[in-house]
Design an enzyme around this catalytic site. Sequence first.
Site, PDB file in Angstrom:
ATOM      1  N   HIS A 101       0.964  -1.156   0.003  1.00 59.53           N
ATOM      2  CA  HIS A 101       0.095  -0.005   0.112  1.00 59.53           C
ATOM      3  C   HIS A 101       0.714   1.236   0.038  1.00 59.53           C
ATOM      4  CE1 HIS A 101      -2.379  -3.019   2.453  1.00 59.53           C
ATOM      5  NE2 HIS A 101      -3.347  -2.699   1.825  1.00 59.53           N
ATOM      6  N   ASP A 104       2.376   1.905   3.312  1.00 56.70           N
ATOM      7  CA  ASP A 104       3.349   1.007   3.756  1.00 56.70           C
ATOM      8  C   ASP A 104       4.769   1.327   3.337  1.00 56.70           C
ATOM      9  OD1 ASP A 104       1.230  -0.562   4.261  1.00 56.70           O
ATOM     10  OD2 ASP A 104       1.360  -1.699   2.378  1.00 56.70           O
TER      11      ASP A 104
HETATM   12  C1  XLS Z   1      -7.528  -6.524   4.636  1.00 57.16           C
HETATM   13  C2  XLS Z   1      -7.035  -6.870   3.255  1.00 57.16           C
HETATM   14  C3  XLS Z   1      -6.059  -5.937   2.873  1.00 57.16           C
HETATM   15  C4  XLS Z   1      -5.752  -6.118   1.254  1.00 57.16           C
HETATM   16  C5  XLS Z   1      -5.126  -4.682   0.517  1.00 57.16           C
HETATM   17  O1  XLS Z   1      -8.142  -7.538   5.155  1.00 57.16           O
HETATM   18  O2  XLS Z   1      -6.571  -8.289   3.135  1.00 57.16           O
HETATM   19  O3  XLS Z   1      -4.728  -5.977   3.438  1.00 57.16           O
HETATM   20  O4  XLS Z   1      -5.090  -7.299   0.952  1.00 57.16           O
HETATM   21  O5  XLS Z   1      -5.530  -3.614   1.221  1.00 57.16           O
END
Ligand code: XLS
Length: 438
Positions: A101, A104
Amino acid sequence: MASYFENIPRITYKGADSKDPFSFKYYNPDRVIMGKSMREHLPFAMAWWHNLGAAGTDMFGRDTADKSFGEVKNTMAHAKTKVDVGFDFMQKLGIEYFCWHDVDLVPEADDIKETNRRLDEISDYILEKMNQTGIKCLWGTANMFSNPRFMNGAGSTNSADVYCFAAAQIKKALDITVKLGGKGYVFWGGREGYETLLNTDMKFEQENIARLMKMAVEYGRSIGFTGDFYIEPKPKEPMKHQYDFDAATAIGFLRQYGLDKDFKMNIEANHATLAGHTFQHDLRVSAINGMLGSIDANQGDYLLGWDTDEFPYSVYETTMCMYEVLKAGGLTGGFNFDAKNRRPSYTVEDMFHGFILGMDTFALGLIKAAEIIEDGRLDEFIANRYASFNDGIGKKIVSGETSLKELADYAENMGAPALPSSGHQEYLQSILNSILFK
Ligand code: XLS
Ligand code: CA
Ligand code: CA
């Protein structure tokens, strides 16, 4: 720079009899299965957020692991060290992809122009590392759920200004995805849902989400993004109800708004089970609709009703997952370990054990799925089960050469039909066990 993981060896395949905790027991990248190497079958990815970010904080307690990596957190120095540590980690395990993301990669600034400048800086650095190591970007995404401004969603928010802010984040995340050569771009509708219908215009919210996705596709294609957009379904958490409930719902939504040519599914195991399905179910729904794109490889806990994001260890689940993937001819995306260590597993060694477990569990699933297909008894059973549609009136139904009237006449002349053939479920389950445990 000294390796943060200097006490951890490079992880190699040593076979199922090995007692070496830092070795693969089943993942042998060069082993060929059904004409392709395991490496090609299983494009594994590291999730930036869990592996380099999540440190054990939960609703009742703070971090147990130290993911500062010797830096002050929420600084650009920390962000850069995470790049060093992340690439080192992936190289030690032979992982070829990563997912991220925007937030991140860098700490979010108060001003989006500054956040974007930071993203430019860090992506230059990531690109250097990619060129040095050959590691690639699987997909990117924008975090449109953590910041309080997204309390009512991004595409589904009631604030036009917040909607624009989300658009700005998507635009930048697409820029960086293209810069890093990412294969995909993910929309996980974290807060695209509602808490109560008393304050919600569901139709309007869904139309607005579709508008945002359409603009994202237009922009992405205009800057040369040729990969897949993905929806990652999840039924709930953080919202009480989320619009991308499961694969079937998300596919219906994409078709309704004419987005189905650009999008595929990113199926997460734990999200499928939260929706009351098996992992295999959501993979099958995606595959039969030509939309099986990528997988978030993790596992939930059947005793808990929330998203635990565990490293997968159930060979039953990964076997049936790989059966679906092999039948679908593979993924256009990969297997992203959207998984985190349990809170009491807080050491550096545990980071590796999590991935070794996950990679071996998928490798074993692949081996066993190929054996199921080569064995042929399950596929043959399914084909025979529908044999009554191969000729006679059954064939006419399938070819569309009949009518309700003709079928009714047929039924009247036939009298009561015999019971359909047995499902023989227990027999099939014993075949599965005999292949799994031989
Ligand atoms: C959350 C999601 C998230 C997605 C990406 O539950 O798994 O991490 O994979 O935004
Ligand atoms: Ca996920
Ligand atoms: Ca999850």
